[in-house]
Design a protein around this motif. Structure first.
Motif, PDB file in Angstrom:
ATOM      1  N   THR A 286       0.846  -1.195   0.000  1.00 10.75           N
ATOM      2  CA  THR A 286       0.000   0.000   0.000  1.00 10.75           C
ATOM      3  C   THR A 286       0.882   1.245   0.000  1.00 10.75           C
ATOM      4  N   PRO A 287       0.666   2.176  -0.938  1.00 10.67           N
ATOM      5  CA  PRO A 287       1.455   3.416  -0.881  1.00 10.67           C
ATOM      6  C   PRO A 287       1.131   4.162   0.401  1.00 10.67           C
ATOM      7  N   PHE A 288       2.130   4.735   1.048  1.00  7.87           N
ATOM      8  CA  PHE A 288       1.893   5.364   2.349  1.00  7.87           C
ATOM      9  C   PHE A 288       2.480   6.765   2.412  1.00  7.87           C
ATOM     10  N   PHE A 289       1.887   7.548   3.314  1.00  9.24           N
ATOM     11  CA  PHE A 289       2.372   8.878   3.652  1.00  9.24           C
ATOM     12  C   PHE A 289       2.582   8.911   5.153  1.00  9.24           C
ATOM     13  N   ALA A 290       3.822   9.059   5.587  1.00  8.80           N
ATOM     14  CA  ALA A 290       4.166   9.136   7.004  1.00  8.80           C
ATOM     15  C   ALA A 290       4.681  10.541   7.306  1.00  8.80           C
ATOM     16  N   PHE A 291       3.971  11.247   8.171  1.00  6.29           N
ATOM     17  CA  PHE A 291       4.325  12.603   8.582  1.00  6.29           C
ATOM     18  C   PHE A 291       4.908  12.508   9.985  1.00  6.29           C
ATOM     19  N   LEU A 292       6.230  12.664  10.101  1.00 11.80           N
ATOM     20  CA  LEU A 292       6.894  12.640  11.402  1.00 11.80           C
ATOM     21  C   LEU A 292       7.141  14.059  11.856  1.00 11.80           C
ATOM     22  N   SER A 293       6.282  14.531  12.731  1.00 10.32           N
ATOM     23  CA  SER A 293       6.336  15.901  13.212  1.00 10.32           C
ATOM     24  C   SER A 293       7.035  15.925  14.570  1.00 10.32           C
ATOM     25  N   PHE A 294       8.362  15.904  14.532  1.00  8.32           N
ATOM     26  CA  PHE A 294       9.142  15.895  15.770  1.00  8.32           C
ATOM     27  C   PHE A 294       8.928  17.195  16.542  1.00  8.32           C
ATOM     28  N   ASN A 295       8.905  17.110  17.869  1.00 10.07           N
ATOM     29  CA  ASN A 295       8.946  18.340  18.662  1.00 10.07           C
ATOM     30  C   ASN A 295      10.382  18.782  18.901  1.00 10.07           C
ATOM     31  N   ALA A 296      11.347  17.982  18.551  1.00  6.32           N
ATOM     32  CA  ALA A 296      12.757  18.377  18.639  1.00  6.32           C
ATOM     33  C   ALA A 296      13.047  19.433  17.565  1.00  6.32           C
ATOM     34  N   VAL A 297      13.692  20.530  17.920  1.00  7.18           N
ATOM     35  CA  VAL A 297      14.423  20.802  19.149  1.00  7.18           C
ATOM     36  C   VAL A 297      13.745  21.911  19.965  1.00  7.18           C
ATOM     37  N   HIS A 298      12.422  21.916  19.938  1.00  5.77           N
ATOM     38  CA  HIS A 298      11.633  22.883  20.706  1.00  5.77           C
ATOM     39  C   HIS A 298      11.864  22.673  22.208  1.00  5.77           C
ATOM     40  N   THR A 299      11.733  23.748  22.976  1.00  4.44           N
ATOM     41  CA  THR A 299      11.765  23.629  24.433  1.00  4.44           C
ATOM     42  C   THR A 299      10.623  22.724  24.893  1.00  4.44           C
ATOM     43  N   PRO A 300      10.730  22.097  26.085  1.00  3.97           N
ATOM     44  CA  PRO A 300      11.787  22.218  27.093  1.00  3.97           C
ATOM     45  C   PRO A 300      13.085  21.564  26.640  1.00  3.97           C
ATOM     46  N   MET A 301      14.174  22.046  27.197  1.00  7.59           N
ATOM     47  CA  MET A 301      15.496  21.566  26.797  1.00  7.59           C
ATOM     48  C   MET A 301      15.800  20.261  27.527  1.00  7.59           C
ATOM     49  N   ASP A 302      15.452  19.156  26.859  1.00  7.34           N
ATOM     50  CA  ASP A 302      15.633  17.815  27.418  1.00  7.34           C
ATOM     51  C   ASP A 302      16.540  17.003  26.502  1.00  7.34           C
ATOM     52  N   ALA A 303      17.527  16.348  27.079  1.00 10.23           N
ATOM     53  CA  ALA A 303      18.384  15.462  26.299  1.00 10.23           C
ATOM     54  C   ALA A 303      18.851  14.318  27.188  1.00 10.23           C
ATOM     55  N   THR A 304      19.223  13.212  26.570  1.00 11.64           N
ATOM     56  CA  THR A 304      19.734  12.089  27.344  1.00 11.64           C
ATOM     57  C   THR A 304      21.188  12.344  27.730  1.00 11.64           C
ATOM     58  N   GLU A 305      21.619  11.689  28.795  1.00  9.17           N
ATOM     59  CA  GLU A 305      22.994  11.849  29.261  1.00  9.17           C
ATOM     60  C   GLU A 305      23.977  11.369  28.198  1.00  9.17           C
ATOM     61  N   GLU A 306      23.623  10.286  27.516  1.00  9.80           N
ATOM     62  CA  GLU A 306      24.501   9.746  26.483  1.00  9.80           C
ATOM     63  C   GLU A 306      24.714  10.754  25.354  1.00  9.80           C
ATOM     64  N   ASP A 307      23.644  11.430  24.948  1.00  5.40           N
ATOM     65  CA  ASP A 307      23.773  12.406  23.870  1.00  5.40           C
ATOM     66  C   ASP A 307      24.519  13.653  24.331  1.00  5.40           C
ATOM     67  N   LEU A 308      24.280  14.075  25.547  1.00  7.47           N
ATOM     68  CA  LEU A 308      24.995  15.232  26.076  1.00  7.47           C
ATOM     69  C   LEU A 308      26.494  14.978  26.131  1.00  7.47           C
ATOM     70  N   ASN A 309      26.869  13.754  26.434  1.00 11.42           N
ATOM     71  CA  ASN A 309      28.294  13.419  26.554  1.00 11.42           C
ATOM     72  C   ASN A 309      29.034  13.498  25.217  1.00 11.42           C
ATOM     73  N   GLN A 310      28.303  13.584  24.126  1.00 15.03           N
ATOM     74  CA  GLN A 310      28.931  13.686  22.814  1.00 15.03           C
ATOM     75  C   GLN A 310      29.451  15.095  22.515  1.00 15.03           C
ATOM     76  N   PHE A 311      29.155  16.045  23.426  1.00 12.66           N
ATOM     77  CA  PHE A 311      29.544  17.438  23.174  1.00 12.66           C
ATOM     78  C   PHE A 311      30.237  18.033  24.404  1.00 12.66           C
ATOM     79  N   PRO A 312      31.389  17.497  24.764  1.00  7.16           N
ATOM     80  CA  PRO A 312      32.068  17.943  25.996  1.00  7.16           C
ATOM     81  C   PRO A 312      32.544  19.384  25.953  1.00  7.16           C
TER      82      PRO A 312
END
Length: 473
Positions: free
Chosen positions: A220-246
């Motif tokens: 079936t042909p499909f249309f997927a709309f992924l409407s991320f709230n990233a990177v809108h506030t609130p400023m939330d990130a995982t510890e693992e991702d934060l560690n990538q930017f020392p």
């Protein structure tokens, strides 16, 4: 060999040729799947494919090399709600009065319809409505922000499936208890509260993978709309991702980590399309809803002036990628102005929709412009407004009208930061564009709701704070 045998062989050969031809035609006419990856409040410069050496976006950088990068892509409005209204209807939202607020009203509004009652008018036809007419399965994941009342719900606006939230912002980590604010609740389909487990950006990608796999198996042909709230506030990130930017700190560090998660989520989708063998027949678009609010989330709109909610280039020009194998040349750029209201007709015509079906829209199918079949610009004129403020781009000239100072005129090829006002040296052009802007406004519906004037003052102050005059002095 007898004459009869020769005739039989010729008949068989003819049948074989017909079968092969019909199969080739069938393949050529197969409807493409469509995936729209939509970021929220991202900075213009905050991707590797836009020149960033700080952000880590390998998946989106790869997508840019596989498709077309648009250098002058505009949104229909510099804030979330109205921008989405223009995108999903393929028309200027100002024409149906969707001018002012981010709805539902987390900001105090002065209106006959507040809160959940502020939404995309039900008489407007959406992108999903049009694609369903062409036999597409449709799904929406993430931030809706086009009305909180039930009549505005995605499942009543052309989507078959929904997992997300109706409002404009919520936490990325799961709430421990059901939130009292109904617009922040995660819903599966209609009204069924189902809080997520894990980091929301990753969850939205995983949810969409299930839909893509199911529809791929059913052909079936499909249309997927992924409407991320990233990177809108609130400023939330995982510890693992934060560690990538020392080397980073504060919101700049957090937005980098949130962007990394956004890129990872996009990569999951792109990898799944390849794994299922459908990448060659899938249109993928990545873009953003408005300029980054640098004062809120640490985003960077360089080299442009302005931020979210302003009519400077940094508020309305956004990153934009499109991949469609066999139709668009990979690793190329397109340098003429387009708008996000072009997505609806682009998708609809790719799906085989007839031209006469699209009535009263402002967008155009951008594919023939990008592949060179049409040599003119997709749009000679584009408009934006909010209350007394307004802007107009005509060709390479841009007029910006303010509520607290004289209007200004800029020539963008030489001045994309909008630092050199040419209204005095181009009085004829300035006067004509000013009159054309007003003539356009005279055709519009009145706004369905209005903000308190204090918010307009706040936006003017934000504009001045991020107008890069000091960089030149």
């Amino acid at each position: 060999m007898s004459f009869a045998l020769i005739v039989d062989n010729m008949k068989n050969l003819f049948v074989l040729i017909c079968v092969i031809t019909s199969l080739q035609v069938g393949v050529a006419q197969e409807q493409p799947n469509i995936v729209l990856l939509f970021a929220d409040d991202a900075g213009y410069a905050d991707f590797g494919f836009q020149g960033s050496t700080v952000m880590k976006t390998p998946n989106l950088d790869k997508l840019a090399k596989q498709g077309v990068r648009f250098t002058q892509a505009y949104v229909t409005h510099p804030t979330c709600g109205p921008s989405r209204a223009g995108l999903i209807t393929g028309k200027s939202q100002y024409r149906f009065g969707y001018e002012e607020n981010n709805v539902p009203g987390f900001m105090s509004a002065v209106s006959a319809a507040d809160g959940a009652e502020m939404g995309l008018p039900v008489e407007e036809v959406t992108m999903a409505d049009y694609l369903k007419k062409q036999g597409y399965a449709t799904a929406f994941y993430g931030k809706w922000h086009l009305g909180g009342a039930d009549r505005f719900h995605p499942l009543k606006r052309g989507f078959d499936e929904f997992y997300g939230f109706r409002g404009g912002a919520r936490d990325y980590f799961p709430y421990e208890a059901e939130p009292t604010e109904s617009l922040n609740k995660m819903e599966r389909n209609f009204g069924l509260f189902e809080e997520h487990t894990g980091y929301l950006t990753d969850v939205l990608a995983e949810e969409s993978l299930s839909f893509i796999e199911r529809k791929s198996k059913s052909k079936t042909p499909f249309f997927a709309f992924l409407s991320f709230n990233a990177v809108h506030t609130p400023m939330d990130a995982t510890e693992e991702d934060l560690n990538q930017f020392p080397s980073l700190s504060g919101n700049r560090k957090i937005v980098a980590a949130m962007t990394l998660a956004l890129d990872r989520a996009a990569g999951k989708i792109l990898n799944k399309l390849s794994e299922l063998g459908i990448a060659e027949n899938t249109i993928v678009v990545f873009t953003n809803d408005n300029g980054g609010p640098s004062d809120k989330n640490g985003s960077d709109n360089s080299p442009l002036s302005g931020i979210k909610s302003t009519h400077l280039e940094g508020g309305i020009r956004v990153p934009f990628l499109m991949r469609w194998p066999g139709h668009l040349k990979p690793n190329t750029t397109y340098d003429q102005p387009i708008s996000t209201f072009d997505l609806l007709p682009t998708f609809y015509f790719a799906a085989g929709g007839p031209v006469h079906d699209l009535k009263d829209i402002d967008g155009v199918d951008i594919v023939p412009f990008v592949n060179g079949k049409k040599t003119e610009r997709p749009h000679e004129v584009l408009f934006w407004k909010r209350d007394a403020r307004a802007a107009m781009r005509k060709g390479d000239w841009k007029l910006v009208r303010f509520p607290d100072r004289p209007a200004q005129l800029f020539y963008l090829p030489d001045d994309e930061r909008e630092l050199n006002d040419l209204s005095a040296s181009e009085p004829g052009r300035f006067k004509q564009m000013y009159k054309e802007l007003f003539a356009w406004e005279a055709t519009l519906e009145r706004p369905r709701w209005l903000l308190k004037k204090s918010y307009e003052k706040a936006d003017i102050d934000r504009m001045d704070a991020y107008w890069h005059k000091n960089d030149e002095n």
